[in-house]
Write an enzyme that holds these catalytic residues in place. Sequence first.
Site, PDB file in Angstrom:
ATOM      1  N   ASN A 143     -93.551   2.497  79.423  1.00 18.88           N
ATOM      2  CA  ASN A 143     -92.857   2.593  78.140  1.00 18.88           C
ATOM      3  C   ASN A 143     -93.228   1.482  77.167  1.00 18.88           C
ATOM      4  OD1 ASN A 143     -91.520   4.495  79.735  1.00 18.88           O
ATOM      5  ND2 ASN A 143     -89.590   4.210  78.687  1.00 18.88           N
ATOM      6  N   VAL A 172     -93.038   0.501  71.792  1.00 19.29           N
ATOM      7  CA  VAL A 172     -92.039   0.419  72.857  1.00 19.29           C
ATOM      8  C   VAL A 172     -91.210   1.699  72.809  1.00 19.29           C
ATOM      9  CG1 VAL A 172     -90.063  -0.851  73.773  1.00 19.29           C
ATOM     10  CG2 VAL A 172     -91.948  -2.091  72.687  1.00 19.29           C
ATOM     11  N   CYS A 173     -91.261   2.473  73.884  1.00 21.65           N
ATOM     12  CA  CYS A 173     -90.555   3.753  73.933  1.00 21.65           C
ATOM     13  C   CYS A 173     -89.171   3.569  74.534  1.00 21.65           C
ATOM     14  CB  CYS A 173     -91.344   4.764  74.758  1.00 21.65           C
ATOM     15  SG  CYS A 173     -92.844   5.330  73.952  1.00 21.65           S
ATOM     16  N   LEU A 174     -88.167   3.684  73.688  1.00 17.21           N
ATOM     17  CA  LEU A 174     -86.768   3.592  74.119  1.00 17.21           C
ATOM     18  C   LEU A 174     -85.934   4.553  73.288  1.00 17.21           C
ATOM     19  CD1 LEU A 174     -85.967  -0.218  74.539  1.00 17.21           C
ATOM     20  CD2 LEU A 174     -85.855   1.519  76.324  1.00 17.21           C
TER      21      LEU A 174
END
Length: 472
Positions: free
Chosen positions: A84, A91-93
């Site tokens: 992620n 940033v994958c959130l």
Amino acid sequence: MANPTLRVSKELADIQKGSDLSLAVAVRERNVRNIRALIIGPPETPYEFGFFEFKLHIPSDYPFKSPRVQAITTNGGRTRFNPNIYAEGKVCLSILGTWRTENDGESWSTAQGIESVLISIQSLMSSNPYENEPGYESYKVTEPEAANYAAKIRHETLRISVIQRLESILAISDPTLDPDALSKTARQTSSKKVKYTLDDDDDGTPISDTSDIADRDESPDLHGSDDDDDEFDPFKDLFKHRFLWYYDPYLAAIERASNSVKDSQKFIMAPFEFGSNTMDGRFHYDKLKARIERIRNALDAETASWAEHSKLTREKHNSISHRLQRTFEQTREWYKTHSATNIELSLVDKNPFVWALTLIGRNNTDLAGGAINIRINFSLRFPDEQPRVKVTTKLFHHRINSIGVLCYRPEKPEDIKSHIEGVITAIEDENPAYDPRTLVNPDAAALRWDGEDGLKKYRRRLRRSVEDSWES
């Protein structure tokens, strides 16, 4: 719409004053909406005590809209540290809106803030990052695929986020690299840097050119993107202190990991790694160990240079020297007039930049009968550059590592007396709360928190080292 500046300023102040040793934030006064953040990798994970830096941009409609985040510990856009956390910085959130979720409870809300974003990112740095990739959630860390992924993250955390970062700060070149090849890599990367923008109109899509990614051999000065904020580097002093804190844990991690891989063994690619979003390379733990030793020697030399430079300031009647001299006299007088205190203060070679502190062990404690000698070195740039504290008496203590560096935290970093109180508290505390971020002596910590039998062994070894202190 309300200006977000006041809320952001309060959130930053709360983080800076907080007790979490794994988070740090900094801003330039001219724009508090552009934030530099540091996350120190959690203990007992492949990211353990690594230095991971991020840029946060606060939008004009914050807190109704989430911050935009860019990872900058990426080896110049060449290394993906997590499923992620992409090499180009994305940033994958779900709370950032960079990851789709059907659960509204995982989306951004005004109740969240900068700290919750950093904690969410930190949660990705788990003992089994393999399971962060969709479709691979069922893989246990003991399975070969997940173990291989964690193994190379552990290596690259040390190599890139710790060693490469400190070498850059200290201007240490890696002698294992071919200078010509390094120069070529630097030229390639500077002309093809991957960039993930954080402008106000950014839609969250990575902007990158991955057609010609540079060779993976590191260039120590290439740790971020090439925007106007690159010269802002607020954590240099913190990196130095934390490296010295975690010197033993770094070496212990190398020792453990080097027993499970062969030298020059190639990293195994995970099925979800592709293109530039990979972690490619080979294991070279012997080289990492040698580079850690060079960094330690460089920091020791830098500390010694503080004392030498300060002699020149004394000869020139420098105001910094006079202030430190006066502070020393006031501090020593304060401790003399308080009968409950058990310390003695003096100057080394009459140098106000080098203080000697002797802590006398209190009766009915594990330190009873001991004389613990401590050296405090101050920089000409104090308090911007924090003092370095070393316990010169060899003491078996969970907060003192093998080179005598003490893990402590002053309540007020700008106040010298606060540093002394922090030093005393760290050494004297007989019932410390368990906090793995402060356990800089792995052997002592392993005994101290290993049940009643372990605690007894720890106390015996501590008392034995205290008894020996009179002879040292």
